[in-house]
Structure formats: structure tokens, C-alpha cells
Write an enzyme that holds these catalytic residues in place. Sequence first.
Site, PDB file in Angstrom:
ATOM      1  N   GLY A   1     -19.295   8.372   4.922  1.00 18.55           N
ATOM      2  CA  GLY A   1     -18.332   8.619   3.850  1.00 18.55           C
ATOM      3  C   GLY A   1     -18.954   8.202   2.531  1.00 18.55           C
ATOM      4  N   VAL A   2     -19.330   9.201   1.719  1.00 24.61           N
ATOM      5  CA  VAL A   2     -20.013   8.861   0.463  1.00 24.61           C
ATOM      6  C   VAL A   2     -19.169   9.307  -0.728  1.00 24.61           C
ATOM      7  CG1 VAL A   2     -22.378   8.567   1.241  1.00 24.61           C
ATOM      8  CG2 VAL A   2     -21.519  10.873   0.896  1.00 24.61           C
TER       9      VAL A   2
ATOM     10  N   LYS B   1       0.855  -1.180   0.000  1.00 24.90           N
ATOM     11  CA  LYS B   1       0.000   0.000   0.000  1.00 24.90           C
ATOM     12  C   LYS B   1       0.893   1.232   0.000  1.00 24.90           C
ATOM     13  CE  LYS B   1      -4.560   0.729   0.611  1.00 24.90           C
ATOM     14  NZ  LYS B   1      -5.735  -0.051   0.244  1.00 24.90           N
TER      15      LYS B   1
ATOM     16  N   VAL C   1     -16.750   4.813  -3.068  1.00 27.00           N
ATOM     17  CA  VAL C   1     -17.456   3.574  -2.701  1.00 27.00           C
ATOM     18  C   VAL C   1     -18.809   3.899  -2.047  1.00 27.00           C
ATOM     19  CG1 VAL C   1     -17.381   1.461  -1.330  1.00 27.00           C
ATOM     20  CG2 VAL C   1     -15.264   2.372  -2.310  1.00 27.00           C
TER      21      VAL C   1
HETATM   22  P1  NAD Z   1     -13.027   8.543  -1.227  1.00 25.76           P
HETATM   23  O1  NAD Z   1     -11.885   9.435  -0.922  1.00 25.76           O
HETATM   24  O2  NAD Z   1     -13.552   8.511  -2.625  1.00 25.76           O
HETATM   25  O3  NAD Z   1     -14.262   8.899  -0.275  1.00 25.76           O
HETATM   26  C1  NAD Z   1     -14.152   9.022   1.099  1.00 25.76           C
HETATM   27  C2  NAD Z   1     -15.278   9.907   1.593  1.00 25.76           C
HETATM   28  O4  NAD Z   1     -15.228   9.921   3.013  1.00 25.76           O
HETATM   29  C3  NAD Z   1     -15.163  11.356   1.122  1.00 25.76           C
HETATM   30  O5  NAD Z   1     -16.425  11.789   0.669  1.00 25.76           O
HETATM   31  C4  NAD Z   1     -14.724  12.112   2.382  1.00 25.76           C
HETATM   32  O6  NAD Z   1     -15.208  13.455   2.422  1.00 25.76           O
HETATM   33  C5  NAD Z   1     -15.352  11.260   3.472  1.00 25.76           C
HETATM   34  N1  NAD Z   1     -14.702  11.334   4.775  1.00 25.76           N
HETATM   35  C6  NAD Z   1     -13.377  11.418   5.051  1.00 25.76           C
HETATM   36  N2  NAD Z   1     -13.192  11.406   6.399  1.00 25.76           N
HETATM   37  C7  NAD Z   1     -14.417  11.291   6.951  1.00 25.76           C
HETATM   38  C8  NAD Z   1     -14.891  11.200   8.281  1.00 25.76           C
HETATM   39  N3  NAD Z   1     -14.048  11.235   9.329  1.00 25.76           N
HETATM   40  N4  NAD Z   1     -16.243  11.092   8.493  1.00 25.76           N
HETATM   41  C9  NAD Z   1     -17.102  11.073   7.442  1.00 25.76           C
HETATM   42  N5  NAD Z   1     -16.714  11.154   6.165  1.00 25.76           N
HETATM   43  C10 NAD Z   1     -15.399  11.254   5.924  1.00 25.76           C
HETATM   44  O7  NAD Z   1     -12.590   7.086  -0.736  1.00 25.76           O
HETATM   45  P2  NAD Z   1     -13.162   5.683  -1.234  1.00 25.76           P
HETATM   46  O8  NAD Z   1     -12.358   5.223  -2.388  1.00 25.76           O
HETATM   47  O9  NAD Z   1     -14.661   5.780  -1.325  1.00 25.76           O
HETATM   48  O10 NAD Z   1     -12.747   4.740  -0.014  1.00 25.76           O
HETATM   49  C11 NAD Z   1     -13.464   4.792   1.215  1.00 25.76           C
HETATM   50  C12 NAD Z   1     -12.906   3.753   2.182  1.00 25.76           C
HETATM   51  O11 NAD Z   1     -13.029   2.462   1.613  1.00 25.76           O
HETATM   52  C13 NAD Z   1     -11.411   3.916   2.499  1.00 25.76           C
HETATM   53  O12 NAD Z   1     -11.156   3.496   3.823  1.00 25.76           O
HETATM   54  C14 NAD Z   1     -10.733   2.976   1.542  1.00 25.76           C
HETATM   55  O13 NAD Z   1      -9.475   2.546   2.032  1.00 25.76           O
HETATM   56  C15 NAD Z   1     -11.739   1.849   1.531  1.00 25.76           C
HETATM   57  N6  NAD Z   1     -11.684   1.037   0.324  1.00 25.76           N
HETATM   58  C16 NAD Z   1     -11.891   1.601  -0.877  1.00 25.76           C
HETATM   59  C17 NAD Z   1     -11.850   0.820  -2.012  1.00 25.76           C
HETATM   60  C18 NAD Z   1     -12.121   1.386  -3.373  1.00 25.76           C
HETATM   61  O14 NAD Z   1     -12.417   0.594  -4.289  1.00 25.76           O
HETATM   62  N7  NAD Z   1     -12.068   2.701  -3.586  1.00 25.76           N
HETATM   63  C19 NAD Z   1     -11.597  -0.562  -1.903  1.00 25.76           C
HETATM   64  C20 NAD Z   1     -11.404  -1.116  -0.630  1.00 25.76           C
HETATM   65  C21 NAD Z   1     -11.448  -0.299   0.474  1.00 25.76           C
END
Ligand code: NAD
Length: 351
Positions: free
Chosen positions: A183-184, A82, A187
Site C-alpha cells: 500500500g503506497v 473514528k 503513508v
Molecule cells: P491511502 O488511502 O492514502 O493509501 C492506501 C493505499 O493502499 C492505496 O494506494 C491503495 O490503493 C492501497 N491498497 C488498498 N487496499 C490494498 C490491498 N488490499 N493491498 C495492497 N494495497 C492496497 O491510505 P493511508 O493514509 O496511506 O493509510 C494507510 C494505512 O495506514 C491505513 O490502514 C490507515 O488507517 C493507516 N494509518 C494512516 C495514517 C495517516 O497518517 N494517513 C495514520 C495512522 C494509520
Amino acid sequence: MSSTIESLIEEWDGLGVVTSYHRETDTWIFVALHDATLGRPTGGCRLKSYGSPASALHDAMRLAEGMTFKWAAMGFEYGGGKSVLAVPGPIDGTARRALFRHFGKLLNRLDGAYGVGEDLGTTPEDMAFLATITSAVAGSGHGSHPVDPGPFTAAGVHAGIVASLSHAYGTGDLTGRSVLVQGVGDVGGPLAVLLARSGAGVLVSDVDADRASAVARECGGTVVDPRHVYDAECDVYAPCAVGATVSRRTIPELRCRIVAGSANNQLERPEDADLLVERGILYAPDYVINGGGAMAFGLMERGTRDSAEVTNEVRRRIAGSLDGIFREAEALSISPAVAAHRVAAKALGRT
Ligand code: NAD
């Protein structure tokens, strides 16, 4: 965070860490390579502000370790890795491009030792740009744009929520169930829409208030103030933002039956899995339920190209894995987190 960079590296059981500092944007870069037993360390790149470079390194290490177990639990031939880009604040435009150019050149010097993808704070556009500099971007061989893992991850989490409901309530029907998506982004956004389409009442929370309102409008949901996320009443709490939101502090506050979301490293400490069991809250282990994006990439590498076919396979595998883990946890009186760990350890030959 009292650890130093030196002590973190000394105590880590991973393969090693590659570090770089991008002066122009004042960004620390850490590529954490945890394990290569099953294949090349592969995992997403997180772009985020941290209190210190050591906190960023710690996050990269924890996330890389999670990837080792995620790939192993899914039965794919990749290792755990990572990367983290620890930016001092929001970064856009030419500065962002300069940072990703620097990062891409660094990955080129690693000569294929690490495969990168999207994670929190990085976007499909970042990965498309990175793919013009380095072939280290996973999934970039399938067209002009690298595969966006978000929608596949969301589909997997949706299937995992259905499997969790089924285990907890005897039916996976989402009609009338309430799910809080914290967190929207890439994903959580598509997940909220999928849940609403399945008949769930969706509660939406995000530190970005505009984003929360937009997604709530799109899925007919209700916005929850981030300060009230943990004590909001719901059937399912779906953490889809940052890690460590499930902790000694928050578990007593939770008013849900299930914790099932996409965030990596949801538990602050391993023991928090037991606190959830004590409270009668079913936990869908993070690296199993959130494996959809990684799995989609693995399936495409193996030759499945049709996106609907990949989505169906992701849903089927994640639901099946969770079902097995929940059953094993119940049969052995262990937490689902420990049951998931047993599956991954077996695949890694560590039993
Ligand atoms: P992203 O950056 O697209 O979205 C994250 C969202 O969370 C944003 O809208 C942000 O404003 C919000 N956020 C940040 N801190 C926050 C908090 N303390 N409280 C509420 N909202 C908050 O990220 P993503 O790609 O959607 O990933 C989200 C999570 O899922 C991460 O932990 C990531 O590691 C995990 N994940 C993502 C994927 C993927 O395919 N993108 C795969 C596996 C795991």
C-alpha cells in the site's frame, strides 16, 4: 460478517455510535466514539466500500478502539474515535463534495464531540474542504490547510522499522535490508522513499498497479504482485494499506523477520500476536508505530510548530516507545502486542 448493526452496538464497550445515510451518494456514515477518559474522541475518517453497512460499522468500532489505545500509549489527552464513510464505489467530483458537505454538517451537530482527520481513502484535499464546513477537523487551526498526517506517520514508521531492526538484528542500519511496503498511498509512498534513501531495497505492492509502478520508479524499488505479498522474501513486511492482513492464513506464509507498518488493526485476532512470536517474527504494535500523524497533531496543539522539529520528536518518541515495549515483552515473555496494551491500559487507569 454475520453480525448485525444491532448486535455490534449491543456488544460494544464504546461510548456510542452516530449514524447517518447520505441518499444522494448511497453512503452509510458511522462515527464511532469509543472512549473519552483522556479527552475528546479524535481519529481519522476512512472512505471505503464494504460488503455491508454492518462491516463498515465493525471497522469504525475497531478503529475507534485502536485510537483510544494509540492516544493513551503516546501520552496525549485525546480519546478514541473514528469515522467511516461506506461508499458503494469510487466517488469523485461533485458527488464527493456533496458527501463531505453532508458529513461536515453532521459533525457540526455533534458540537465538538469528535475531532476528525485523514485516514485510508480520504485525502488532504478532502480535509481542507471539510474544514470549510466544520471546525471538527483536527489540525485545521494551523494555517489555511489542515495538517497532512501522512508524511509524519511515514517518518514514525521509518523510525519504528529502524528500532525493530535494531532489536531483531542488533543494528538498525537499513543498508542492504529489504522492506516490502504494502500500500503506497499517503503513508506508504513517502515511507518507501525514506527507506530507499536509507539504503534499503524496497519492494512495493499496491492494488493500484499504476501507483505501485510510479512509487517503485521514484524509489528504485521492485513491484510485487498483490497476490504474492505474503510469501515474498524480505527482512521487513510493512503493511500500509488495509487491516487484518496478519492472520492465521497469512502468518504461516510470511518470509520476513519483522512486521512493522502503518496499517491500523493489522492483526486479524489478538491471538495472532502469539502466532507471530511462535514463528520468531517481531511485531511492532500498529497503534504505537503508526502514531506519528496523530502525535504531530498533538505536538502542534502543544505549541511545536516547526515541521522538522515535529518530525524529529515523532521519530524519537516512536523509536523510544517501541524499544521499551520490545524490552518489556522479552523480560516478561509476553508478545509486544500485550506489552503495548499494558502501557496504554496504565495510562487509561485500567490496571
Ligand atoms: P491511502 O488511502 O492514502 O493509501 C492506501 C493505499 O493502499 C492505496 O494506494 C491503495 O490503493 C492501497 N491498497 C488498498 N487496499 C490494498 C490491498 N488490499 N493491498 C495492497 N494495497 C492496497 O491510505 P493511508 O493514509 O496511506 O493509510 C494507510 C494505512 O495506514 C491505513 O490502514 C490507515 O488507517 C493507516 N494509518 C494512516 C495514517 C495517516 O497518517 N494517513 C495514520 C495512522 C494509520
